[in-house]
Design a protein around this motif. Sequence first.
Motif, PDB file in Angstrom:
ATOM      1  N   ASP A 327     -20.431  -7.896  -4.681  1.00  0.00           N
ATOM      2  CA  ASP A 327     -20.468  -8.215  -6.111  1.00  0.00           C
ATOM      3  C   ASP A 327     -19.630  -9.465  -6.347  1.00  0.00           C
ATOM      4  O   ASP A 327     -18.400  -9.418  -6.274  1.00  0.00           O
ATOM      5  CB  ASP A 327     -19.892  -7.014  -6.879  1.00  0.00           C
ATOM      6  N   HIS A 407     -13.461  -3.245 -11.183  1.00  0.00           N
ATOM      7  CA  HIS A 407     -13.976  -1.918 -10.845  1.00  0.00           C
ATOM      8  C   HIS A 407     -13.914  -1.757  -9.334  1.00  0.00           C
ATOM      9  O   HIS A 407     -14.000  -2.755  -8.603  1.00  0.00           O
ATOM     10  CB  HIS A 407     -15.412  -1.735 -11.367  1.00  0.00           C
ATOM     11  N   THR A 432     -13.039  -5.334  -7.609  1.00  0.00           N
ATOM     12  CA  THR A 432     -13.371  -6.683  -8.055  1.00  0.00           C
ATOM     13  C   THR A 432     -12.257  -7.170  -8.974  1.00  0.00           C
ATOM     14  O   THR A 432     -11.562  -6.380  -9.610  1.00  0.00           O
ATOM     15  CB  THR A 432     -14.693  -6.717  -8.839  1.00  0.00           C
ATOM     16  N   GLU A 434     -12.443  -9.885 -11.986  1.00  0.00           N
ATOM     17  CA  GLU A 434     -13.472 -10.679 -12.645  1.00  0.00           C
ATOM     18  C   GLU A 434     -13.180 -10.978 -14.116  1.00  0.00           C
ATOM     19  O   GLU A 434     -13.870 -10.506 -15.003  1.00  0.00           O
ATOM     20  CB  GLU A 434     -14.838  -9.995 -12.517  1.00  0.00           C
ATOM     21  N   GLU A 457     -15.641 -13.953 -10.214  1.00  0.00           N
ATOM     22  CA  GLU A 457     -15.456 -12.596  -9.690  1.00  0.00           C
ATOM     23  C   GLU A 457     -15.401 -12.607  -8.180  1.00  0.00           C
ATOM     24  O   GLU A 457     -16.305 -13.106  -7.518  1.00  0.00           O
ATOM     25  CB  GLU A 457     -16.627 -11.701 -10.130  1.00  0.00           C
TER      26      GLU A 457
HETATM   27 MN   LIG Z   1     -18.545  -6.633 -10.870  1.00  0.00          MN
END
Ligand SMILES: [Mn+2]
Length: 494
Positions: A327, A407, A432, A434, A457
Amino acid sequence: MQSFGNGTLRRLRVTGGLSSRNLVTKPSGYGQPLQASHPHLFTRKDITPGITAEEYEERRKRLMESLPDNSVVVSVAAPIKYMSKNIFYKYRQASDFWYLTGFEEPNSAVVLEKTSSSKGYRMTLFSSGKDSEKEKWDGANTGFSDIETSFGADNAVPISSFSGQLKSILSLYSNVYVDVPGESPRRTSTTKSILKYLTTSIRGEKDSVIEAIPSSRRQALAPEVAKLRAVKSEAEQSLMHQAATISGRAHAKTMRFASSRQSESALAAHFEYICALNGAQRPAYVPVVASGGNALIIHYTSNNHLLAQNDLVLIDAGCEYNGYASDITRTFPASGVFTSAQRDLYSAVLSVQKQLINLCSEAAGISMQELHRMSVTLLKQELNQIGFRLGLEGDLERVLYPHYLSHPIGIDLHESTYFDRNSPLKAGNVITIEPGVYVPPTPNFPKHFHNLGVRIEDEVLVGHEHPLVLSSSAPKEIADVEGACQGLLGFEAY
Ligand SMILES: [Mn+2]
């Protein structure tokens, strides 16, 4: 960035040409890639690429140790999902079931009974087994004896016997740990819905399991597995690093690709293509490719506008690789050069993001919630330095930065459900970081920032003393981003 050595990076490259070494029996006789059928996907004796049989065994052992005596665990494979009628989506196994077994076939289930043996439990895996008629259409299933030798099951038996066997097994235990997929285990679910799930998701099962799981003895399994999943093993850290490296490079290459003034959808396609070419099985989520003011929509996924010369482009995208999600968000100028307003806003977010990453260690003793509160304070300071006038009235959190900082991530993109935001981060957590700023065109914000959206991020592995940024292959410093856009970074060929 720490390195895993050349081996990791070599594996990410696409092997060119046809080689006699690749001659294996086709079609495969198993229901998923195994060493014997797909040696090119494995570097050692693993059940799934990157995870050994011992590690799967250890996961089950630790889970069962954490549960009280007289416990049994029931975990069920994900159902096949349909786009319409009988047109199925590419199958993805249920995360907890996969974490505990590595078994990738639908129509399967596992029962783990806590025992006093040195292994600590007894494992029964229910699956389709060989069925030549069906296999002609859908490909092979793994046979029961191979499941016992490869997947560590004490007993592998037909799924058709699931409800019958479950009844007699469950009657022996006072604690039954089970989840109904698609339903939050925090909510009280009726026994009836479990029955419905178990009988509709598993082929050929019409028998009633309802009496077998009295709700008084039923506990949610997901919170117990989540405790284990929150701390990544070395093998998991390595896989997550590889997933993030594939995605990070795809970000870099997509920056370059954007220079020819493409559409958002072309950028999305390019990103997914690069990831797939490097071994990713699927996107971890629908990518956000938001040019210009589209970046103000946090979950913008229509990706159907054209890039304009002076747009910033925000791409939030990541692949899933060998079971693990990635991510990453990057924001870059379509033209390859930031305007001065874009540069100011980008630098403000970047400065905050880097300060917060530095705190992601067990030694710092900080929680995710504390990091989020700090992100609000730091962003406010940075934005006020570049001409915003943010007071105490909360415009930042309500308007400019309406989402959360972080998260946890792993097998699932958001492993947040049972993650305690108020506990200090632990070594082995992967989260993460971000922060973002999205400036609407309203007179209370400086005009030259209107309609700019910036989010940066990274995925961060929390270490004992230091963080490790798993996504560092995605350019982030202004010079690197502009260099990637302009084709100045020496990336190897695809
Ligand atoms: Mn994310």
